[in-house]
Motif scaffolding. Structure first.
Motif, PDB file in Angstrom:
ATOM      1  N   SER A   1       1.061  -1.455   0.051  1.00  0.00           N
ATOM      2  CA  SER A   1      -0.301  -0.137  -0.181  1.00  0.00           C
ATOM      3  C   SER A   1       1.480   1.372   0.176  1.00  0.00           C
ATOM      4  N   ILE A   2       1.790   1.583   0.461  1.00  0.00           N
ATOM      5  CA  ILE A   2       3.297   2.514   0.265  1.00  0.00           C
ATOM      6  C   ILE A   2       3.491   2.961  -1.119  1.00  0.00           C
ATOM      7  N   PHE A   3       3.693   1.777  -1.917  1.00  0.00           N
ATOM      8  CA  PHE A   3       3.887   1.725  -3.805  1.00  0.00           C
ATOM      9  C   PHE A   3       2.867   2.833  -3.871  1.00  0.00           C
ATOM     10  N   GLU A   4       1.165   1.828  -3.786  1.00  0.00           N
ATOM     11  CA  GLU A   4       0.081   2.335  -4.203  1.00  0.00           C
ATOM     12  C   GLU A   4      -0.039   3.104  -3.528  1.00  0.00           C
ATOM     13  N   SER A   5       0.350   4.024  -2.526  1.00  0.00           N
ATOM     14  CA  SER A   5       0.142   5.500  -2.399  1.00  0.00           C
ATOM     15  C   SER A   5       0.493   6.228  -3.591  1.00  0.00           C
ATOM     16  N   LEU A   6       1.669   6.124  -4.064  1.00  0.00           N
ATOM     17  CA  LEU A   6       3.026   7.093  -4.662  1.00  0.00           C
ATOM     18  C   LEU A   6       2.126   8.134  -5.508  1.00  0.00           C
ATOM     19  N   PHE A   7       1.522   7.255  -6.299  1.00  0.00           N
ATOM     20  CA  PHE A   7       0.957   8.685  -7.400  1.00  0.00           C
ATOM     21  C   PHE A   7      -0.171   9.182  -7.515  1.00  0.00           C
ATOM     22  N   LEU A   8      -0.690   9.134  -6.115  1.00  0.00           N
ATOM     23  CA  LEU A   8      -1.401   9.846  -5.220  1.00  0.00           C
ATOM     24  C   LEU A   8      -0.354  10.409  -4.584  1.00  0.00           C
ATOM     25  N   MET A   9       0.680  10.896  -4.319  1.00  0.00           N
ATOM     26  CA  MET A   9       1.518  11.430  -3.732  1.00  0.00           C
ATOM     27  C   MET A   9       1.758  12.342  -4.905  1.00  0.00           C
ATOM     28  N   LEU A  10       2.339  11.646  -6.068  1.00  0.00           N
ATOM     29  CA  LEU A  10       2.880  12.726  -6.521  1.00  0.00           C
ATOM     30  C   LEU A  10       1.371  13.582  -7.364  1.00  0.00           C
ATOM     31  N   ALA A  11       0.704  12.746  -7.656  1.00  0.00           N
ATOM     32  CA  ALA A  11      -0.703  13.511  -8.713  1.00  0.00           C
ATOM     33  C   ALA A  11      -0.784  14.994  -7.157  1.00  0.00           C
ATOM     34  N   GLY A  12      -0.917  15.142  -6.164  1.00  0.00           N
ATOM     35  CA  GLY A  12      -1.244  15.664  -5.176  1.00  0.00           C
ATOM     36  C   GLY A  12      -0.429  16.851  -4.295  1.00  0.00           C
ATOM     37  N   GLY A  13       1.033  16.645  -4.596  1.00  0.00           N
ATOM     38  CA  GLY A  13       2.510  17.453  -4.596  1.00  0.00           C
ATOM     39  C   GLY A  13       1.972  17.546  -3.535  1.00  0.00           C
ATOM     40  N   TYR A  14       2.133  15.580  -2.299  1.00  0.00           N
ATOM     41  CA  TYR A  14       2.431  15.498  -1.025  1.00  0.00           C
ATOM     42  C   TYR A  14       3.533  15.117  -0.794  1.00  0.00           C
ATOM     43  N   ASN A  15       4.223  15.600   0.429  1.00  0.00           N
ATOM     44  CA  ASN A  15       5.481  15.142   0.731  1.00  0.00           C
ATOM     45  C   ASN A  15       5.118  14.026   2.127  1.00  0.00           C
ATOM     46  N   TYR A  16       4.098  14.431   2.717  1.00  0.00           N
ATOM     47  CA  TYR A  16       4.092  12.893   4.033  1.00  0.00           C
ATOM     48  C   TYR A  16       3.124  12.068   3.098  1.00  0.00           C
ATOM     49  N   LEU A  17       3.508  11.062   3.968  1.00  0.00           N
ATOM     50  CA  LEU A  17       2.945   9.832   4.108  1.00  0.00           C
ATOM     51  C   LEU A  17       2.377   9.494   5.224  1.00  0.00           C
ATOM     52  N   CYS A  18       1.000   9.197   5.951  1.00  0.00           N
ATOM     53  CA  CYS A  18       0.841   8.877   7.577  1.00  0.00           C
ATOM     54  C   CYS A  18       0.245   7.839   7.866  1.00  0.00           C
ATOM     55  N   LEU A  19       0.580   6.634   8.938  1.00  0.00           N
ATOM     56  CA  LEU A  19      -0.454   5.851   8.794  1.00  0.00           C
ATOM     57  C   LEU A  19      -0.110   5.446  10.092  1.00  0.00           C
ATOM     58  N   ALA A  20      -1.356   4.759  10.738  1.00  0.00           N
ATOM     59  CA  ALA A  20      -1.647   5.000  12.267  1.00  0.00           C
ATOM     60  C   ALA A  20      -1.446   3.428  12.528  1.00  0.00           C
ATOM     61  N   HIS A  21      -0.216   3.036  12.578  1.00  0.00           N
ATOM     62  CA  HIS A  21       0.517   1.652  13.094  1.00  0.00           C
ATOM     63  C   HIS A  21       0.941   2.442  14.657  1.00  0.00           C
ATOM     64  N   GLU A  22       0.375   1.397  15.619  1.00  0.00           N
ATOM     65  CA  GLU A  22       0.646   1.370  17.078  1.00  0.00           C
ATOM     66  C   GLU A  22       1.806   0.825  17.877  1.00  0.00           C
ATOM     67  N   LYS A  23       2.034   0.891  18.651  1.00  0.00           N
ATOM     68  CA  LYS A  23       3.316   0.358  19.103  1.00  0.00           C
ATOM     69  C   LYS A  23       3.718  -1.368  19.307  1.00  0.00           C
ATOM     70  N   SER A  24       2.125  -1.613  19.419  1.00  0.00           N
ATOM     71  CA  SER A  24       2.459  -2.778  19.703  1.00  0.00           C
ATOM     72  C   SER A  24       2.280  -3.745  18.354  1.00  0.00           C
ATOM     73  N   ALA A  25       2.557  -3.130  17.512  1.00  0.00           N
ATOM     74  CA  ALA A  25       2.934  -3.871  16.048  1.00  0.00           C
ATOM     75  C   ALA A  25       4.088  -4.059  15.590  1.00  0.00           C
ATOM     76  N   ASN A  26       5.561  -3.728  16.641  1.00  0.00           N
ATOM     77  CA  ASN A  26       6.669  -4.380  16.693  1.00  0.00           C
ATOM     78  C   ASN A  26       6.696  -5.657  17.730  1.00  0.00           C
ATOM     79  N   THR A  27       5.605  -5.574  18.443  1.00  0.00           N
ATOM     80  CA  THR A  27       6.044  -7.393  19.028  1.00  0.00           C
ATOM     81  C   THR A  27       5.473  -7.982  18.754  1.00  0.00           C
ATOM     82  N   GLY A  28       6.201  -9.826  18.595  1.00  0.00           N
ATOM     83  CA  GLY A  28       5.419 -10.200  17.664  1.00  0.00           C
ATOM     84  C   GLY A  28       5.051 -12.095  18.124  1.00  0.00           C
ATOM     85  N   ASN A  29       3.593 -12.408  17.525  1.00  0.00           N
ATOM     86  CA  ASN A  29       3.153 -13.714  18.628  1.00  0.00           C
ATOM     87  C   ASN A  29       3.729 -14.393  19.561  1.00  0.00           C
TER      88      ASN A  29
END
Length: 451
Positions: free
Chosen positions: A227-255
Motif C-alpha cells: 500500500s505504501i507503493f500504491e500511495s505514491l501515485f496519489l503523492m505525485l498527483a497531489g504534491g504530497y511529501n508526507y505519508l502518514c499511517l496509524a500503526h501503534e507501538k504493539s505492532a513491533n511485538t511478535g506473537n
C-alpha cells in the motif's frame, strides 16, 4: 501439487488503473488497482513516463508476493526488471521474511526462505526524482478503524492539514460497502481532500487455494508494504511529501518466538517501526527523494489509543475493524479485541448498541480471550495489542462491574496472581515514547501534546 514458477506476465497502465497479470505455472491471475481520481496520462505529462512505469513495476512486484503463499521455487520478474533496481530485490527478501513468518509457522515450513528471483533482462538503475510542489498537506491512510479516526483527530486538533486515502480490497468483500463504511468514519473529520483506491484480486477472491492446495493454511499478502507503493501515485498527483499511517507501538511485538527457525513470528510485522523505516528509506533513496513515511501512533500503545477514542463516543457506531465480515462478524480475534478495548474505556451501553451481544459470554471466543491474556502457545494472529495490554483491559472491565465467562476466567487464572505488578504494567502502556518513532521533528512538536 507444487508450483515451480510464479511470474509477472504483463503490466498495463490504463487511464485510471493498473492491470497486472500473474502466472503460477499453468494458472493465470489478475490484480487491478483502480485510482478514483487519478489520470495516468496527466501524471505522465507532469512527471516522466519512466517514473510512472517504475512505480507501477514496484507495485506489481510486491502485489505478486501473495503468490509466494504457494511456496514457489522461482519468481520471474523479467517483464518488469528494466524498471526495477538491485536494492528492491534485497527489500523484497526483507519484506517477505518479515511478513511470511506466520505462513511458515501455520504450514510448519522450516526450510524455505523465499523464492529465487529470476530475470532475463537487465535491471535498471536507482534514479530518485522529486515530488513537484510544496504541499504541506499530509496524505493520511484511513482504513475505517479506531486507529484511523484517532490519528486524523490528532492531526485536525493540531491544525495540521491532511488528505485522506482509503482503499478497498477483494479480501474484505464488496468494494462499494468498504468505501461506504470508511466514508462514514470520514464524516467525523475534515480532510482537505478524499482519495480512493479499489483493488480487485482474483487470486484472493476465487476458491483457487481451497480447491488446488487444500493443505495450505491460506493466502498471506504484504498488505501494508504494498500500500505504501500504491500511495505514491496519489503523492505525485497531489504534491504530497508526507505519508502518514496509524500503526501503534504493539505492532513491533511478535506473537511467539519459533525456536525451530530461531526467529520471532509477528503477524503485524509489515506495520512495525522496522518495516516503516526500511520502506521509508528505500522510497527516498530509489524513487522519490523528498518523500517521508511515518506512523503517527507509533509512540503509543492501544491503552492510550482507546483512551483517546473514548473522547469521541459519536464515532463508535461508525468504526469497523473486522477482516472477516464488515463491519463486525463478532466471532474473530479482531472483533473480540476491539470489543474488549471499547468496553474497558468507553460507555458500555454505547458499545452494546453496536455489538448487541456480550462477547465475554461467547463460548466460541473463550479460547481467543485465553490466547490474548497469555494462556496459550501464542497470541491470536491478528492486529491486536500485547498480552499485558489485554490483561489491563480485562482488569478495567471487572473494575467497571462488567461480567461474562471470559472475565471470570481472567479473574480466576490471572487476577488471582498476587505477584503481578499492575502499576508497573500500566505505566508501560500509558506512556508516550518520545523517541521511538519516525515522525518528523517539526510535526512531532505540534503533535506531542495530543497523545
Amino acid at each position: 501439487m507444487k508450483i515451480e514458477v510464479i511470474k509477472i506476465d504483463d503490466l498495463a497502465i490504463h487511464e485510471h488503473h493498473l492491470e497486472i497479470i500473474y502466472g503460477a505455472d499453468k494458472f493465470k491471475f489478475a490484480t487491478k488497482v483502480f485510482y478514483h481520481d487519478i489520470s495516468f496520462s496527466a501524471l505522465q505529462e507532469k512527471y516522466s513516463q519512466q517514473l510512472i512505469e517504475r512505480i507501477a513495476a514496484h507495485i506489481a512486484l510486491f502485489e505478486g508476493m501473495k503468490l509466494c503463499s504457494l511456496f514457489p521455487k522461482y519468481y520471474d520478474i523479467s517483464n518488469i526488471s528494466q524498471h526495477l533496481e538491485k536494492p528492491v530485490l534485497d527489500l523484497f527478501v526483507k519484506i517477505y521474511q518479515g511478513v511470511f513468518g506466520q505462513h511458515w509457522y501455520e504450514n510448519n515450513v522450516t526450510d524455505y526462505q523465499q523464492p529465487e528471483i529470476i530475470y532475463s533482462a537487465d535491471l535498471g538503475e536507482s534514479n530518485p526524482e522529486q515530488i513537484f510542489g510544496d504541499n504541506q498537506t499530509i496524505l493520511t491512510g484511513c482504513g475505517g478503524g479506531k486507529d484511523s479516526i484517532v490519528a486524523m483527530k490528532m492531526l485536525q486538533e493540531a491544525d495540521l492539514p491532511f488528505a485522506s486515502m482509503q482503499y478497498s480490497h477483494s479480501v474484505y468483500g464488496k468494494a462499494d460497502l468498504q468505501h461506504k463504511l470508511i466514508s462514514q468514519v470520514l464524516e467525523n473529520v475534515q480532510p482537505v481532500k478524499k482519495h480512493k483506491i479499489s483493488i480487485f484480486d482474483d487470486f484472493i477472491d476465487f476458491p483457487f487455494l481451497q480447491l488446488y492446495f487444500p493443505e495450505n493454511s491460506g493466502i498471506t499478502a504484504p498488505e501494508t508494504p504494498v500500500s505504501i507503493f500504491e500511495s505514491l501515485f496519489l503523492m505525485l498527483a497531489g504534491g504530497y511529501n508526507y505519508l502518514c499511517l496509524a500503526h501503534e507501538k504493539s505492532a513491533n511485538t511478535g506473537n511467539l518466538f519459533w525456536s525451530e527457525i530461531g526467529r520471532e513470528v509477528n503477524h503485524q510485522w509489515g506495520k512495525s517501526l522496522e518495516a516503516e523505516q526500511i520502506l521509508d528509506r528505500f522510497v527516498r533513496e530509489n524513487l522519490l527523494s523528498n518523500f517521508k513515511y511515518f506512523s503517527i501512533l507509533q509512540p503509543i500503545y492501544d491503552f492510550r489509543i482507546f483512551q483517546n477514542l473514548s473522547k469521541y463516543p459519536e464515532v463508535i457506531p461508525q468504526i469497523h475493524s473486522c477482516n472477516i465480515q464488515k463491519p463486525w462478524c463478532k466471532k474473530c480475534p479482531k472483533c473480540a479485541y476491539v470489543w474488549l478495548g471499547l468496553m474497558a474505556f468507553c460507555q458500555p451501553d454505547r458499545v452494546d448498541a453496536v455489538f448487541q451481544t456480550n462477547l465475554f459470554d461467547d463460548e466460541d471466543l473463550l479460547p481467543t480471550f485465553r490466547e490474548m491474556v497469555g494462556l496459550s502457545v501464542h497470541t491470536p494472529f491478528e492486529c491486536i495489542g500485547e498480552i499485558d495490554e489485554s490483561r489491563l483491559f480485562m482488569k478495567r472491565c471487572l473494575e467497571k462491574g462488567l461480567s461474562g465467562k471470559a472475565l471470570e476466567m481472567f479473574r480466576q487464572e490471572i487476577l488471582s496472581d498476587s505477584s503481578i505488578d499492575w502499576q508497573n504494567i500500566e505505566q508501560k502502556y500509558n506512556f508516550v515514547y518520545l523517541k521511538e518513532h519516525a515522525i518528523p521533528d517539526a510535526l512531532f512538536a505540534q503533535l506531542k501534546d495530543k497523545f
